[in-house]
Design an enzyme around this catalytic site. Sequence first.
Site, mmCIF file in Angstrom:
data_model
loop_
_atom_site.group_PDB
_atom_site.id
_atom_site.type_symbol
_atom_site.label_atom_id
_atom_site.label_comp_id
_atom_site.label_asym_id
_atom_site.label_seq_id
_atom_site.Cartn_x
_atom_site.Cartn_y
_atom_site.Cartn_z
ATOM 1 N N ARG A 93 1.081 -1.159 0.074
ATOM 2 C CA ARG A 93 -0.069 0.115 -0.101
ATOM 3 C C ARG A 93 0.977 1.613 -0.181
ATOM 4 N NH1 ARG A 93 -3.681 -0.269 5.740
ATOM 5 N NH2 ARG A 93 -5.188 1.060 4.125
ATOM 6 N N GLY A 102 -6.776 7.441 -3.306
ATOM 7 C CA GLY A 102 -7.094 7.509 -4.881
ATOM 8 C C GLY A 102 -5.867 7.665 -5.360
ATOM 9 N N MET A 104 -2.590 7.320 -6.251
ATOM 10 C CA MET A 104 -1.774 6.172 -6.318
ATOM 11 C C MET A 104 -2.175 4.677 -6.047
ATOM 12 S SD MET A 104 1.567 7.450 -4.109
ATOM 13 C CE MET A 104 1.283 8.220 -3.191
ATOM 14 N N ARG A 337 -7.375 7.986 9.547
ATOM 15 C CA ARG A 337 -6.893 9.051 8.920
ATOM 16 C C ARG A 337 -7.247 9.804 10.027
ATOM 17 N NH1 ARG A 337 -7.003 7.758 2.864
ATOM 18 N NH2 ARG A 337 -9.155 7.950 2.704
ATOM 19 N N ARG A 561 -8.458 49.506 -8.468
ATOM 20 C CA ARG A 561 -8.601 50.147 -9.611
ATOM 21 C C ARG A 561 -8.735 51.018 -10.425
ATOM 22 N NH1 ARG A 561 -8.856 44.377 -9.180
ATOM 23 N NH2 ARG A 561 -7.147 43.019 -9.439
ATOM 24 N N ARG A 617 -5.481 53.485 -6.175
ATOM 25 C CA ARG A 617 -3.923 53.399 -7.497
ATOM 26 C C ARG A 617 -4.365 54.202 -8.693
ATOM 27 N NH1 ARG A 617 -2.321 47.398 -10.214
ATOM 28 N NH2 ARG A 617 -4.603 48.207 -11.931
ATOM 29 N N GLU A 745 6.124 47.027 -6.938
ATOM 30 C CA GLU A 745 6.486 45.754 -8.330
ATOM 31 C C GLU A 745 6.884 45.603 -9.415
ATOM 32 O OE1 GLU A 745 2.758 46.535 -9.789
ATOM 33 O OE2 GLU A 745 2.758 48.805 -9.615
ATOM 34 N N SER A 764 2.664 48.961 -1.037
ATOM 35 C CA SER A 764 1.666 47.922 -1.239
ATOM 36 C C SER A 764 2.339 46.868 -2.512
ATOM 37 C CB SER A 764 0.377 48.091 -1.903
ATOM 38 O OG SER A 764 -0.008 46.964 -2.261
ATOM 39 N N GLY A 766 2.794 44.967 -5.181
ATOM 40 C CA GLY A 766 2.443 44.428 -6.870
ATOM 41 C C GLY A 766 2.371 42.922 -6.913
ATOM 42 N N THR A 767 2.064 41.818 -6.013
ATOM 43 C CA THR A 767 3.400 40.212 -6.649
ATOM 44 C C THR A 767 2.644 40.363 -7.768
ATOM 45 O OG1 THR A 767 1.536 39.445 -5.326
ATOM 46 C CG2 THR A 767 4.004 40.318 -4.287
ATOM 47 N N ASN A 768 2.040 40.509 -8.605
ATOM 48 C CA ASN A 768 2.082 40.340 -9.691
ATOM 49 C C ASN A 768 2.442 40.712 -10.859
ATOM 50 O OD1 ASN A 768 -1.012 39.283 -8.838
ATOM 51 N ND2 ASN A 768 -1.600 40.505 -9.768
ATOM 52 N N ASP A 769 2.599 41.850 -10.492
ATOM 53 C CA ASP A 769 3.687 42.649 -11.528
ATOM 54 C C ASP A 769 5.197 42.245 -11.425
ATOM 55 O OD1 ASP A 769 2.922 44.022 -13.993
ATOM 56 O OD2 ASP A 769 1.733 45.480 -13.235
ATOM 57 N N TYR A 851 -1.025 44.516 6.748
ATOM 58 C CA TYR A 851 -2.163 43.258 5.974
ATOM 59 C C TYR A 851 -1.728 42.812 4.574
ATOM 60 C CZ TYR A 851 -2.391 47.075 2.182
ATOM 61 O OH TYR A 851 -2.476 48.095 1.702
HETATM 62 P P1 ADP Z 1 -6.308 3.459 -0.362
HETATM 63 O O1 ADP Z 1 -4.913 4.909 0.012
HETATM 64 O O2 ADP Z 1 -6.955 3.930 -2.288
HETATM 65 O O3 ADP Z 1 -6.912 4.143 0.092
HETATM 66 P P2 ADP Z 1 -5.004 1.177 0.510
HETATM 67 O O4 ADP Z 1 -3.718 0.934 1.366
HETATM 68 O O5 ADP Z 1 -5.458 2.286 1.748
HETATM 69 O O6 ADP Z 1 -5.283 2.736 -0.473
HETATM 70 O O7 ADP Z 1 -5.899 0.101 0.367
HETATM 71 C C1 ADP Z 1 -7.340 -0.527 -0.496
HETATM 72 C C2 ADP Z 1 -7.889 -0.878 0.324
HETATM 73 O O8 ADP Z 1 -7.787 -1.862 0.346
HETATM 74 C C3 ADP Z 1 -8.668 -0.722 1.374
HETATM 75 O O9 ADP Z 1 -10.032 -0.915 1.347
HETATM 76 C C4 ADP Z 1 -7.862 -0.917 2.482
HETATM 77 O O10 ADP Z 1 -8.705 -1.319 3.635
HETATM 78 C C5 ADP Z 1 -7.959 -2.211 1.481
HETATM 79 N N1 ADP Z 1 -6.577 -3.251 2.396
HETATM 80 C C6 ADP Z 1 -5.578 -2.792 2.199
HETATM 81 N N2 ADP Z 1 -5.087 -3.939 3.047
HETATM 82 C C7 ADP Z 1 -5.360 -4.447 2.965
HETATM 83 C C8 ADP Z 1 -4.853 -6.335 3.965
HETATM 84 N N3 ADP Z 1 -3.419 -6.405 4.302
HETATM 85 N N4 ADP Z 1 -5.970 -6.941 4.392
HETATM 86 C C9 ADP Z 1 -7.043 -6.334 3.673
HETATM 87 N N5 ADP Z 1 -7.988 -5.395 3.013
HETATM 88 C C10 ADP Z 1 -6.391 -4.484 2.754
HETATM 89 MG MG MG Z 2 -7.585 3.639 2.341
HETATM 90 MG MG MG Z 3 1.230 46.595 -11.979
#
Ligand code: ADP
Ligand code: MG
Ligand code: MG
Length: 875
Positions: A93, A102, A104, A337, A561, A617, A745, A764, A766-769, A851
């Site tokens: 993982r 989603g 990686m 998390r 402006r 300005r 600026e 002031s 003017g960080t765009n310019d 500011y």
């Molecule tokens: P993402 O960050 O995309 O959620 P995860 O690494 O958390 O990816 O895993 C994707 C899915 O696989 C999740 O539903 C997670 O609970 C499941 N999963 C990951 N490792 C295990 C594991 N060792 N046993 C069972 N399910 C797992």
């Molecule tokens: Mg996950």
């Molecule tokens: Mg300017």
Amino acid sequence: MVKKYVYLFNEGNASMRNLLGGKGANLAEMTNLGIPVPTGFTVTTEACNKYYEDGKIISDEVINQIHESLAKLEDTSGKKFGSDENPLLVSVRSGARASMPGMMDTILNLGLNDKVVETMAKLTNNPRFAYDSYRRFIQMFSDVVMDIEKRLFENKIDELKEKKGVEFDTDLTAEDLKVLVSEFKEIYKKEKGEDFPQDPKVQLIESVTAVFRSWDNPRAIVYRRLNDIPGEWGTAVNVQQMVFGNKGDTSGTGVVFSRNPATGEKLIYGEYLMNAQGEDVVAGIRTPLPISKLKEQDPKIYQQFEGIVNTLENHYRDMQDMEITIEEGKLYFLQTRNGKRTAQAALKIAVDLVEEGMLTKEEAILKVEPKQLDTLLHPAFYTEDLKKAEPIAKGLPASPGAACGKIAFTAEEAKDRAALDEDVVLVRLETSPEDIEGMIAAKGILTVRGGMTSHAAVVARGMGTCCVAGCGTIKVDEVKRTIEVGGKVYTDKDYISIDGTSGNVYGEKIKTVTPEISGHFATFMGWADEIRKLKVRTNADTPKDAQQAAEFGAEGVGLCRTEHMFFAEDRIMAVRQMITSKDEEQRRRALDKILPMQRADFIGIYEALEGKPVTIRLLDPPLHEFLPNNNEDIKSLAKEMGLSFEELKLTVENLHEFNPMMGHRGCRLAVSYPEIAEMQARAIIEAAIEVKTTKGFDVVPEIMIPLVGEIKELKYVKDVIKDTVESVMEEKNVKLDYKIGTMIEIPRAALTADKIAKEAEFFSFGTNDLTQMTFGFSRDDASKFLSDYYDKKIYEQDPFAKLDQTGVGELVKIAVEKGRATRPGIKLGICGEHGGDPSSVEFCHNIGLDYVSCSPFRVPLARLAAAQAQVKNKR
Ligand code: ADP
Ligand code: MG
Ligand code: MG
């Protein structure tokens, strides 16, 4: 000493997030808390960085440490990789420092091969389970590691289901799955020209490497840019013993939140699916059950689950987003998390956690992402119009807000059409991570499949984009590019409106309105205001914008402006006369016509701000921007001015510049035509006097001279203004305070700020310019080549959106220091786009500006970012 690249879960803890990634650090922390977590180890983010440093090669050093940890995992679990008695299976993982849902990839059931699958079938007495796991593994490994198209496998499953006449993959038998496995292996061989790898150790190292590689896949790069995540952080990789939710009816998998992530309500919230694995819940393959059902189904497990959820929330002192798996009646936690949440939920949760005594106000301030507030300030449907509208369908209210636009059928299309300023709603069967850019570009997202934790829902909530998910009554024909609801067909020319709060979908255009700050939002912003030291002003050119900003809490105007006022249809003629005048007298006559209009604008702005400071300005852009650019317009202007067409056309052509951004503009105009500055100064002061006498507001106008690079040019224009102001006050017999300052600026102004400050009463930035001039990038053209810079990792961020602290920031710092050395009390602010970017606001706080000023809709965001900066770096 050898460097440690791999940590067992029981060797880490939550404070090691940078090294172990968020997922790894929390798996370690949960392990230490005694929560049932399958055992495993984490390969560090440093190993990932090393992989890139070594030229995308995983070193022997790292491989050896992985093998050592694997041996320990085998010992503790009593299982062995590739064993024909008790085989160990693991997941691989990804997990970066910041969660990137989603973005990686994950591989499950690693360790299976043709022999191990037989062993698993015998051991569990459940061949269906064994072959289901194997086909999933081949699928994931092929996709993630070998880049073989997912679709090839999915098609096979669909074909098989159709042949067997079944609806769900759970209806497929062990024999069916066995066939599928051999078909999958054939696909693999055909695509790769070799057999599916049978050695689990090879599978493992290949997979770890693939996760490292996925750190740099295009969608991850886009996500990082959107979320300010530096590429140098790298990702960690977690290798974890598998637990199985797909072992039958007493097994399952779920995604749960300790509070409702859409509303913030204090109630455990989530979905689960029996006899399923990993992503099945979020993939929308079958419709999951609400977690409350588990209470009925298995009260004992639910009780244990509820206890752990509370433990985790109390431990992390924040709403948790968790993954669970139940294997034959035994509960495991696979992830926790701090959960992503909607802006509404974030505010409610922050306020609730303070009231529950779990957080201080300072801590709570850090719990809401400034960028998220955006969604709350964004349009909702106009109530009157909404009442008249009839929903044509209803889906899940996946991410709140309101959106209206024409239908876009692909992410690509949404992106392209939005780039042409079209409002689009992206309508998809379901979204996938590849769709990210289209999802960003769309006003709203509507999906046919998927639940509250589907990809579309999670990503939309994260971005604050309105989303209705799982709207099953809509039929999407992706080929014909139509949708059909209730017998009516809609195309890409038709408007739809979606309500992410109710889940309603409307087949028409509905007007939207801007909400106000109240309830939890108001309480929370009140705390932010108590805490912050940095003031927040707004960039507003019209009384309407100034009014809106004041409602959002702006403490003044940091940039008004004046040129925008010149474009109005009833004025442009007078402006054009001014520009094309042949002599001062003619010019003064034109300016006399403009004066009362300018005065009226300033009165409106002063009144909207009720006496708060206003920085105005003087005229800034090159004059030819106002000129007629077609012959028709030139003809009518010539007539008006009593000139011949040829004569005027020549004047217009003479005004053309090769590089107008660096041409005759800013204070250079006032140097050539001081009467323009005179007129503007007069309007500014007359308006202030008027508002003072009629409304009693003591406005202190701050007159700002743009594009100064040299003290003498500043002094010249300042003297013109001063003379005018003094004579206006004498005429009216009213005295009032005013300030004359400049924009910093041009790099030269920053470098000579000690001299400039002798004349300027405020700076002031003017960080765009300033960004444009420091990089030598044209603001109007940079987007054309910046993408190449992102791809090649030369720059990661658009310096016009996020202040370049290294270069441009250094100039700002120099100017602050030199300015204060000459004039200790000098007022310092920033008025570029950066005033509304959280990390840039933090920078402004840290270098001690008074500011920031930003567009009205970003004012609340800047107030919060300023409070967060104060909590993080007390000043
Ligand atoms: P993402 O960050 O995309 O959620 P995860 O690494 O958390 O990816 O895993 C994707 C899915 O696989 C999740 O539903 C997670 O609970 C499941 N999963 C990951 N490792 C295990 C594991 N060792 N046993 C069972 N399910 C797992
Ligand atoms: Mg996950
Ligand atoms: Mg300017």
